[in-house]
Write an enzyme that holds these catalytic residues in place. Structure first.
Site, PDB file in Angstrom:
ATOM      1  N   ASP A   1      -6.072   7.933  10.801  1.00 51.18           N
ATOM      2  CA  ASP A   1      -4.706   7.502  11.090  1.00 51.18           C
ATOM      3  C   ASP A   1      -4.232   7.907  12.470  1.00 51.18           C
ATOM      4  O   ASP A   1      -4.522   8.996  12.958  1.00 51.18           O
ATOM      5  CB  ASP A   1      -3.750   8.049  10.031  1.00 51.18           C
ATOM      6  CG  ASP A   1      -3.864   7.275   8.737  1.00 51.18           C
ATOM      7  OD1 ASP A   1      -3.707   6.039   8.795  1.00 51.18           O
ATOM      8  OD2 ASP A   1      -4.139   7.888   7.691  1.00 51.18           O
TER       9      ASP A   1
ATOM     10  N   GLU B   1       0.868  -1.180   0.000  1.00 50.87           N
ATOM     11  CA  GLU B   1       0.000   0.000   0.000  1.00 50.87           C
ATOM     12  C   GLU B   1       0.901   1.224   0.000  1.00 50.87           C
ATOM     13  O   GLU B   1       1.739   1.384   0.894  1.00 50.87           O
ATOM     14  CB  GLU B   1      -0.877   0.065   1.252  1.00 50.87           C
ATOM     15  CG  GLU B   1      -2.178  -0.679   1.146  1.00 50.87           C
ATOM     16  CD  GLU B   1      -1.976  -2.159   1.347  1.00 50.87           C
ATOM     17  OE1 GLU B   1      -1.127  -2.517   2.191  1.00 50.87           O
ATOM     18  OE2 GLU B   1      -2.622  -2.956   0.663  1.00 50.87           O
TER      19      GLU B   1
END
Lengths: 393, 271
Positions: free
Chosen positions: B63, B52
């Protein structure tokens, strides 16, 4: 209400929506359902309205600003939200959402705050409800607004510093969302403005609708036929609260944005004037961004207006021409705030000073009738006013 | 180099009994030069099945602190979407492992969805992962463009997903379903039993492979999911290993060395 004709599947025209990670989806589904049920429930409304009266001190007065009117050359009335408990309109939404959270069985309240007003309002509502409260605040804002940090702590809230990004409101909002992702079950997130993913913009607006409704009642009693409604725009909650009952009527809605140093300086918070459509904090709206789609920092002398987004409903109303947007600079706002203090004996919040400043410079024919949302008092901004005053004396 | 439909590649890859290791790397972190070497390392490394590549964004909502900081550093150094694409191209020139571009909606919309999908395809990317993209926006704005270019899309399921949410993710995802292995953010210490969560998803697995992410840091974490998922993504832990803690850790050789050291124990998984 979330079934207002303006809304289709969480969108207000092209704006709004729910740009949220899957981890939050259940929370938003639950919240929308709970709000719609509560808002349709007489008992909930009754409790909310009683609190508005007894705890917040509503209705707030609609007062003719004699000397201000004279100075502007047009008749201007102030909706005195500065007289609401904790000194600004923010408390309406904080009380409403804390009541809702209680009804949903949530045991912990979180909030974000920029200038600290929404944080103080939420901490106040939580103290009343006996619910633990955590307020996220940009580390930079904590330094700039120290008295409000202490005030929240006195009220029993925990204040957590957001240390990422620009360390201001935008980052505090990110941190609050992240906390919610990690603690989805027992926590309710009280967003402080009419921003964020659906149903927040509409829910926050509904909890502030009382501002416009009281104004309408007062106008009927006083036989006033207003032609203009004026309010400052940060995220846009005080403006929407005043405008909401008037949206379908023939009346000008004027939102005054923070121009910052100047509109073309790059140091501005005039999101509708200088921004473009983008996605921030889970909603499609007007945002300040660069060519790469990175969100830019907003700048304003007012910590409550330096937000690089705006409520999606405002973005929609502006796009369809229903909302007129104007911008005033830091300097104009400071001057207007000082002038209002001298002419009316009201020290306005720096946010409110932006709305005031526009009425000073707008071109009036003289036969208009202007209602201005005096959204908050300026005690929190004393230092900024005093420093600025010192420079000019 | 990729001419096959990515969803087939994923299906083949995922057919194995072992948990495929994927590594997440924020483009432009710790700097563009080092990142170029890192993407080559990942392309060549035998323990890494796919990658990724993170597209840095100013406001990464889902995040944790590690990826937030990595994105911030990458942006501060001027990393642009073009740099992300050129890293993808570099990766593709070396290997045919799948590479997913992972980020948030706004930069993609700003670029223009169709244009971006074409550019991503030209750069050899296999698909996209956009955690804040709603399904309606996917159907309206992405599905056709992705289909035309043969690019895939992954959606998320999490421990808080409703039954309908799980159903929709498996029905719509064209690469794999991203299973959030924690109630928390990327890089958080797990607060739940992952096994239980993934066991509950097994009857969907035949329709679309499952890849676990969030809080997966060690070979033990990865092996602990054997039989339950088809792949596992290590992100924050990898970025933490790269982080230069003092001056002497700033040079590219030292950064790449730390990446190799981090990946070394994962080699033991190879049979």
């Amino acid at each position: 209400m979330t079934n207002h004709p303006i809304i289709k599947r969480g969108y207000y025209g092209d704006f709004g929506g729910q740009f949220i990670p899957e981890m939050l989806r259940r929370n938003f589904e639950e919240l929308e359902k709970a709000f719609n049920e509560a808002w349709a429930d007489e008992a909930f409304r009754k409790e909310y309205l009683e609190l508005m009266r007894d705890f917040v001190g509503r209705p707030t007065p609609l007062q003719k600003a004699e000397r201000w009117s004279e100075r502007c050359g047009v008749e201007i009335w102030f909706k005195r939200e500065d007289l609401a408990h904790t000194g600004a309109h923010k408390i309406n939404n904080a009380v409403g959402q804390v009541l809702l959270a209680h009804r949903m069985g949530k045991s912990h309240i979180i909030a974000e705050t920029g200038a600290g007003q929404h944080g103080v309002a939420t901490a106040t509502a939580c103290a009343w409800a006996g619910l633990p409260c955590t307020v996220f605040m940009g580390a930079d804002d904590m330094k700039r607004q120290k008295p409000n940090v202490e005030r929240m702590r006195l009220l029993g809230a925990e204040v957590r510093a957001a240390k990422t990004g620009s360390m201001t409101l935008k980052d505090a909002t990110n941190e609050a969302m992240r906390f919610w992702i990690a603690n989805p079950t027992d926590t309710h997130y009280v967003i402080g403005s009419a921003v964020g993913p659906h149903p927040y913009p509409m829910m926050v607006a509904e909890f502030h609708r009382i501002i416009g409704e009281e104004t309408m009642t007062a106008c009927a009693r006083l036989d006033l036929k207003p032609t203009h409604l004026v309010a400052c725009l940060g995220g846009g909650s005080n403006a929407l609260g005043l405008f909401l009952p008037y949206i379908d009527q023939e009346i000008a809605l004027v939102g005054v944005e923070a121009g910052g140093e100047s509109l073309d300086s790059g140091r501005t918070a005039a999101t509708i004037e200088k921004g473009s459509p983008g996605i921030l904090h889970g909603a499609k709206t007007m945002v300040l961004q660069d060519g790469e789609g990175q969100i830019q920092e907003a700048h304003s002398v007012s910590a409550g207006l330096d937000y690089p987004g705006i409520g999606p409903l405002h973005a929609h109303l502006a796009a369809v021409g229903r909302l007129q947007t104007e911008a005033v600079s830091d300097t104009e706002a400071l001057k207007a705030g000082m002038l209002c203090t001298r002419l009316e004996g009201i020290l306005p919040a720096l946010e409110t000073s932006h709305a005031l400043a526009w009425t000073l410079k707008a071109e009036w024919k003289g036969d208009e009738l202007v209602l201005l949302n005096l959204s908050g008092r300026g005690d929190k901004d004393l230092e900024t006013y005093i420093n600025d005053h010192g420079r000019h004396v | 180099m990729i001419t096959d439909d990515m969803s087939d590649i994923f299906k083949r890859l995922m057919h194995a009994d072992d948990v495929n290791l994927s590594v997440f790397l924020t483009a432009g972190y710790p700097n563009m030069t080092a990142c170029g070497h890192l993407i080559e390392l990942l392309a060549r490394h035998p323990a890494v099945s796919f990658v990724e590549l993170g597209m840095p964004f100013s406001d990464p909502l889902a995040d944790g602190p590690t990826i937030q900081r990595a994105s911030e550093i990458a942006l501060k150094q001027g990393t642009r979407l073009d740099d992300v694409l050129s890293l993808s191209k570099q990766f593709r020139s070396i290997c045919d492992k799948p590479l997913m571009l992972m980020g948030y909606c706004n930069p993609v919309y700003r670029r223009g969805v169709e244009r971006f999908v074409k550019e991503a395809r030209a750069a050899g990317a296999s698909g996209l992962i956009l955690p804040d993209l709603p399904y309606e926006s996917y159907s309206r704005d992405f599905a056709e463009a992705l289909g035309q270019e043969g690019l895939s899309m992954s959606f998320f399921v999490s421990p808080t997903s409703t039954k309908e949410g799980i159903e929709r993710a498996f029905e719509t995802s064209t690469a794999f379903v991203y299973g959030v292995a924690n109630v928390g953010l990327t890089g958080d210490i797990p607060s739940m039993d992952r096994g239980d969560f993934f066991r509950g998803l097994q009857n969907h697995r035949a329709r679309c492979p499952i890849v676990a992410g969030f809080g997966i840091a060690t070979p033990e974490d990865v092996n602990g999911l054997t039989g339950l998922v088809d792949g596992a993504i290590v992100g924050s832990a990898f970025l933490r290993a790269l982080e230069p803690k003092n001056e002497s850790m700033l040079d590219t050789t030292s950064i790449v060395q730390r990446a190799e050291d981090f990946l070394e124990p994962f080699n033991l998984n190879l049979k």
